[in-house]
Design a protein around this motif. Structure first.
Motif, PDB file in Angstrom:
ATOM      1  N   PHE A 199     -13.125  -0.035   6.456  1.00 52.17           N
ATOM      2  CA  PHE A 199     -12.434   0.777   7.346  1.00 52.17           C
ATOM      3  C   PHE A 199     -12.728   2.084   7.251  1.00 52.17           C
ATOM      4  O   PHE A 199     -12.947   2.927   8.357  1.00 52.17           O
ATOM      5  CB  PHE A 199     -10.813   0.786   7.029  1.00 52.17           C
ATOM      6  N   GLU A 253      -5.914  -6.361  13.085  1.00 51.27           N
ATOM      7  CA  GLU A 253      -7.114  -7.441  12.493  1.00 51.27           C
ATOM      8  C   GLU A 253      -6.521  -8.823  12.251  1.00 51.27           C
ATOM      9  O   GLU A 253      -7.156  -9.833  12.815  1.00 51.27           O
ATOM     10  CB  GLU A 253      -7.873  -6.769  11.112  1.00 51.27           C
ATOM     11  N   ALA A 271      -4.678  -0.672  11.159  1.00 49.41           N
ATOM     12  CA  ALA A 271      -5.856  -1.428  11.397  1.00 49.41           C
ATOM     13  C   ALA A 271      -5.995  -2.856  10.879  1.00 49.41           C
ATOM     14  O   ALA A 271      -6.395  -3.830  11.529  1.00 49.41           O
ATOM     15  CB  ALA A 271      -6.865  -0.901  10.893  1.00 49.41           C
ATOM     16  N   ARG A 272      -5.214  -3.031   9.652  1.00 46.47           N
ATOM     17  CA  ARG A 272      -5.265  -4.231   9.047  1.00 46.47           C
ATOM     18  C   ARG A 272      -4.062  -5.219   9.839  1.00 46.47           C
ATOM     19  O   ARG A 272      -4.335  -6.388   9.951  1.00 46.47           O
ATOM     20  CB  ARG A 272      -4.738  -4.108   7.668  1.00 46.47           C
ATOM     21  N   TYR A 297      -4.756   3.089   8.232  1.00 50.07           N
ATOM     22  CA  TYR A 297      -5.248   1.798   7.694  1.00 50.07           C
ATOM     23  C   TYR A 297      -4.497   0.492   7.889  1.00 50.07           C
ATOM     24  O   TYR A 297      -4.945  -0.609   8.038  1.00 50.07           O
ATOM     25  CB  TYR A 297      -5.348   1.889   6.104  1.00 50.07           C
TER      26      TYR A 297
END
Length: 357
Positions: A307, A155, A151-152, A148
């Motif tokens: 997510f 992004e 991914a953040r 996670y």
């Protein structure tokens, strides 16, 4: 409860005894509860709370017993709770959503003790920008909070998971794996992060302080159990905030408490304090109430649900990120109102803040 006697013609006295026995059984209440915890900087207060007798003191106040049980495997502890072997377990908000709640077990974040404020990070070797990660193999425990965090990070940098290749690595092996000269990128959490950063060319290019409040550490407890036995919520909440009040600061008692936590998590006082510095721990009930507002929790869980849905963690039948209803601190429901399985209910924290526990 066993069925009441329904025999025709049963003598009156026998009938009364039968009815009394059934009612007595119906009114019998549990007095023993068990909570599982695993080793992590934000979960170590449970160890000290148990050792110092703080949990026993608060449990006795409410006429119950609460057994705090260490489980060495973090995910196994959550799984054991999910199948009913414990009344609650330590977990992150993401894992609370994707394991017990997604499995249909209505779970309340009874204690939200802290959030990761640097304990989770993306680390590169010899490079100082998250942009440099493009095209690299990234070692991490897939579908975890590390995943996670990555991914953040991607992004926020205008990248996506398509720009990297993920290499699934267990949390037990990842710090050792990072020492390999062929491994140039990893996402991991403390204490493994602390070990990885000892590599001479290791650079943190992103950490959880850049997404404050998104990776929450909670004691998730069965919502039905809390509703039936509010004394459990009161005792655990009281014990938690007494423990936090002891451990934070420079008093001899605070130092002794953190020394115990450090040694029992495989490090020492200095090592534990270093991890604690990357953890935003709520010092008082009111501080938690002020920070974890309905708006903040909604925003956080929006990121988390998107997510988890994208990666298929909400179940094979999930048709949208809001398939699971989430009760927010003000009592409103975000998501599916017909499938509420995750709750941020602050009733016991409010009692602690008001001094009514």
């Amino acid at each position: 409860m066993k069925p009441l006697c329904r025999s025709i013609g049963i003598p009156l006295l026998s009938l009364m005894l039968c009815l009394y026995g059934g009612l007595a059984q119906a009114e019998e209440k549990r007095t023993k509860f068990s909570l599982a915890w695993s080793i992590y900087v934000g979960f170590m207060p449970w160890a000290y709370m148990d050792e110092a007798g703080i949990m026993d003191k608060w449990a006795k106040k409410y006429g119950i017993e609460v057994d705090l049980v260490q489980i060495n495997d973090y995910i196994e502890a959550i799984n054991m709770y999910t199948v009913g072997e414990f009344d609650g377990a330590t977990m992150t908000n993401m894992d609370m959503l994707t394991i017990p709640s997604a499995s249909g077990v209505d779970t309340t974040a009874l204690i939200t003790g802290d959030f990761s404020n640097g304990n989770d990070a993306v680390v590169l070797k010899g490079r100082d920008s998250i942009q440099d990660i493009k095209g690299m193999e990234v070692y991490l425990l897939e579908l975890s909070v590390s995943h996670y965090a990555l991914a953040r990070a991607l992004e926020m940098a205008g990248l996506s998971e398509r720009d990297v290749t993920l290499v699934n690595t267990s949390d037990a092996d990842i710090a050792t794996t990072f020492k390999n000269s062929d491994v140039q990128a990893a996402t991991l959490w403390n204490p493994q992060l602390q070990m990885a950063m000892q590599e001479p060319d290791a650079v943190k290019v992103f950490d959880s302080s850049q997404i404050p409040g998104e990776i929450l550490d909670v004691m998730g407890v069965n919502s039905d159990t809390l509703k039936q036995y509010p004394e459990l919520g009161k005792a655990v909440t009281g014990a938690w905030f007494e423990t936090v009040g002891i451990m934070l600061g420079d008093s001899p008692q605070a130092v002794a408490a953190r020394t115990y936590m450090g040694e029992n998590s495989g490090t020492d006082l200095a090592g534990y304090d270093m991890q604690l510095a990357a953890t935003y721990m709520f010092k008082t009930p009111q501080e938690k109430l002020d920070y974890l507002t309905t708006e903040r929790v909604r925003e956080t869980m929006d990121f988390v649900t998107r997510f988890t849905f994208k990666h298929g963690l909400l179940g094979s039948g999930a048709e949208s990120p809001d398939v699971i209803g989430i009760e927010l601190p003000d009592g409103s429901i975000w998501g599916n109102k017909d499938n509420v399985k995750m709750r941020f209910d602050h009733q016991f924290v409010r009692m602690a803040a008001d001094g009514t526990l």
